[in-house]
Design a protein around this motif. Structure first.
Motif, PDB file in Angstrom:
ATOM      1  N   VAL A 129       0.797  -1.367  -0.053  1.00  0.00           N
ATOM      2  CA  VAL A 129       0.031  -0.072  -0.046  1.00  0.00           C
ATOM      3  C   VAL A 129       0.783   1.351  -0.049  1.00  0.00           C
ATOM      4  N   SER A 130       1.972   1.282  -0.888  1.00  0.00           N
ATOM      5  CA  SER A 130       2.785   2.354  -0.778  1.00  0.00           C
ATOM      6  C   SER A 130       2.568   3.332  -1.730  1.00  0.00           C
ATOM      7  N   PRO A 131       2.083   4.818  -1.157  1.00  0.00           N
ATOM      8  CA  PRO A 131       2.044   5.931  -2.204  1.00  0.00           C
ATOM      9  C   PRO A 131       2.977   6.562  -2.900  1.00  0.00           C
ATOM     10  N   ALA A 132       4.211   6.408  -2.491  1.00  0.00           N
ATOM     11  CA  ALA A 132       5.297   6.781  -3.029  1.00  0.00           C
ATOM     12  C   ALA A 132       5.328   6.366  -4.502  1.00  0.00           C
ATOM     13  N   ALA A 133       5.579   5.202  -4.673  1.00  0.00           N
ATOM     14  CA  ALA A 133       5.457   4.387  -6.052  1.00  0.00           C
ATOM     15  C   ALA A 133       4.496   5.019  -6.860  1.00  0.00           C
ATOM     16  N   ALA A 177       2.914   3.983  -5.013  1.00  0.00           N
ATOM     17  CA  ALA A 177       2.251   3.122  -4.087  1.00  0.00           C
ATOM     18  C   ALA A 177       1.783   3.837  -3.016  1.00  0.00           C
ATOM     19  N   ALA A 178       0.877   3.359  -2.186  1.00  0.00           N
ATOM     20  CA  ALA A 178       0.192   4.196  -1.359  1.00  0.00           C
ATOM     21  C   ALA A 178       0.728   4.953   0.064  1.00  0.00           C
ATOM     22  N   THR A 179       1.711   4.505   0.245  1.00  0.00           N
ATOM     23  CA  THR A 179       2.625   4.973   1.684  1.00  0.00           C
ATOM     24  C   THR A 179       3.810   5.640   1.351  1.00  0.00           C
ATOM     25  N   GLY A 180       4.380   5.567   0.238  1.00  0.00           N
ATOM     26  CA  GLY A 180       5.459   6.224  -0.073  1.00  0.00           C
ATOM     27  C   GLY A 180       6.179   5.506  -1.148  1.00  0.00           C
ATOM     28  N   GLY A 181       5.436   4.441  -1.681  1.00  0.00           N
ATOM     29  CA  GLY A 181       6.287   3.808  -2.815  1.00  0.00           C
ATOM     30  C   GLY A 181       7.507   3.957  -3.124  1.00  0.00           C
ATOM     31  N   ALA A 182       7.865   4.679  -4.222  1.00  0.00           N
ATOM     32  CA  ALA A 182       9.168   5.044  -4.767  1.00  0.00           C
ATOM     33  C   ALA A 182       9.583   6.253  -4.149  1.00  0.00           C
ATOM     34  N   TYR A 239      18.190   4.628   0.618  1.00  0.00           N
ATOM     35  CA  TYR A 239      17.721   3.468   0.433  1.00  0.00           C
ATOM     36  C   TYR A 239      17.322   3.731  -1.153  1.00  0.00           C
ATOM     37  N   ASP A 240      17.812   4.620  -1.916  1.00  0.00           N
ATOM     38  CA  ASP A 240      17.544   4.709  -3.218  1.00  0.00           C
ATOM     39  C   ASP A 240      17.956   3.682  -3.969  1.00  0.00           C
ATOM     40  N   GLY A 241      17.001   2.757  -4.785  1.00  0.00           N
ATOM     41  CA  GLY A 241      17.508   1.645  -5.362  1.00  0.00           C
ATOM     42  C   GLY A 241      16.956   0.277  -4.533  1.00  0.00           C
ATOM     43  N   LYS A 242      16.813   0.573  -3.389  1.00  0.00           N
ATOM     44  CA  LYS A 242      16.048  -0.603  -2.515  1.00  0.00           C
ATOM     45  C   LYS A 242      15.128  -0.110  -1.755  1.00  0.00           C
ATOM     46  N   LEU A 243      14.239   0.850  -2.044  1.00  0.00           N
ATOM     47  CA  LEU A 243      13.115   1.356  -1.272  1.00  0.00           C
ATOM     48  C   LEU A 243      11.935   0.252  -0.975  1.00  0.00           C
ATOM     49  N   LYS A 244      11.893  -0.779  -1.919  1.00  0.00           N
ATOM     50  CA  LYS A 244      11.003  -1.849  -1.852  1.00  0.00           C
ATOM     51  C   LYS A 244      11.496  -2.644  -0.188  1.00  0.00           C
ATOM     52  N   GLU A 286      11.017   2.828 -11.056  1.00  0.00           N
ATOM     53  CA  GLU A 286      11.072   1.494 -10.799  1.00  0.00           C
ATOM     54  C   GLU A 286      12.790   1.281 -10.141  1.00  0.00           C
ATOM     55  N   LYS A 287      13.663   2.209 -10.969  1.00  0.00           N
ATOM     56  CA  LYS A 287      15.074   1.942 -10.478  1.00  0.00           C
ATOM     57  C   LYS A 287      15.207   2.393  -8.948  1.00  0.00           C
ATOM     58  N   ALA A 288      14.263   3.383  -8.532  1.00  0.00           N
ATOM     59  CA  ALA A 288      14.668   3.642  -7.112  1.00  0.00           C
ATOM     60  C   ALA A 288      13.846   2.798  -6.094  1.00  0.00           C
TER      61      ALA A 288
END
Length: 211
Positions: free
Chosen positions: A6-10, A24-29, A110-115, A180-182
């Motif tokens: 539910v990540s809004p950043a993406a 995605a809804a909480t911060g996604g990317a 966490y740039d590149g590995k936010l997931k 996607e990269k982030a």
């Protein structure tokens, strides 16, 4: 409890793909994604003069609409940043590596590995439910609203000049690639659907002139 679903950043990434395209809804990317995919178009689409002439028709960039959409997205992103920072303060990161970091620090670290970061972030039920609401069908970061904002932003950026559609679509695609990269892998389904809806919206707009 994972927040990646539910990540809004993406998803901010999608609107932010255009602005400065807000997914995605909480911060996604995160900031990287939102800068590349809500600022996306603005960041990738080469800035030109406020007026461009195509034949005898003069197209003027709609700065009012651009400003309004940017303000809406920035306000939502401010809330998003505060939510993530609150979660870090109130709860624990399983790895402990993000303790004391601000939202911007996290986006950089966490740039590149936010997931991976969001997968390890413990989320309370209230925050999780609010995030799910935000990316729902009618939510601010949902496919419908985000794609509509992105299309409106693109139209305003082009000043109504449909000949710019291909350039705008390229900017959006590049913004999503940056998100996607982030993010560190394939973006959540809501982001992919938003990108598809945005590109389709621009195709529909371009087709209006031909019909």
């Amino acid at each position: 409890m994972s927040i990646s679903s539910v990540s809004p950043a993406a998803q901010a990434g999608s609107t932010t793909t255009l602005t400065a395209n807000g997914t995605a809804a909480t911060g996604g990317a995160g900031t990287s994604a939102s800068s590349a995919a809500a600022a996306g178009a603005a960041a990738v689409y080469e800035k030109s003069t406020d007026q461009e002439t195509s034949g005898k028709t003069t197209y003027t960039r709609d700065t009012v609409t651009l400003s309004e959409i940017s303000k809406q997205v920035e306000a939502k992103l401010a809330t998003l940043r505060a939510t993530v920072e609150k979660l870090i303060t109130r709860q624990s990161i399983k790895s402990g590596a993000a303790s004391g970091l601000s939202y911007d620090d996290i986006m950089e670290k966490y740039d590149g590995k936010l997931k991976e970061f969001y997968d390890n972030l413990e989320v309370d039920d209230d925050t999780r439910l609010k995030a799910q609401e935000d990316i729902s069908e009618d939510g601010f970061w949902g496919v419908k609203q985000t794609a509509a904002r992105a299309v409106d932003f693109a139209k305003a950026l082009a000043g109504g000049d449909r000949s710019k559609v291909d350039a705008l679509k390229q900017a959006i695609e590049e913004g999503y690639k940056a998100a996607e990269k982030a993010w560190g892998g394939e973006l959540p389904e809501v982001c992919q659907k938003t990108q598809a809806a945005t590109l389709q919206g621009l195709d529909d707009w371009a087709a209006e002139e031909a019909s």
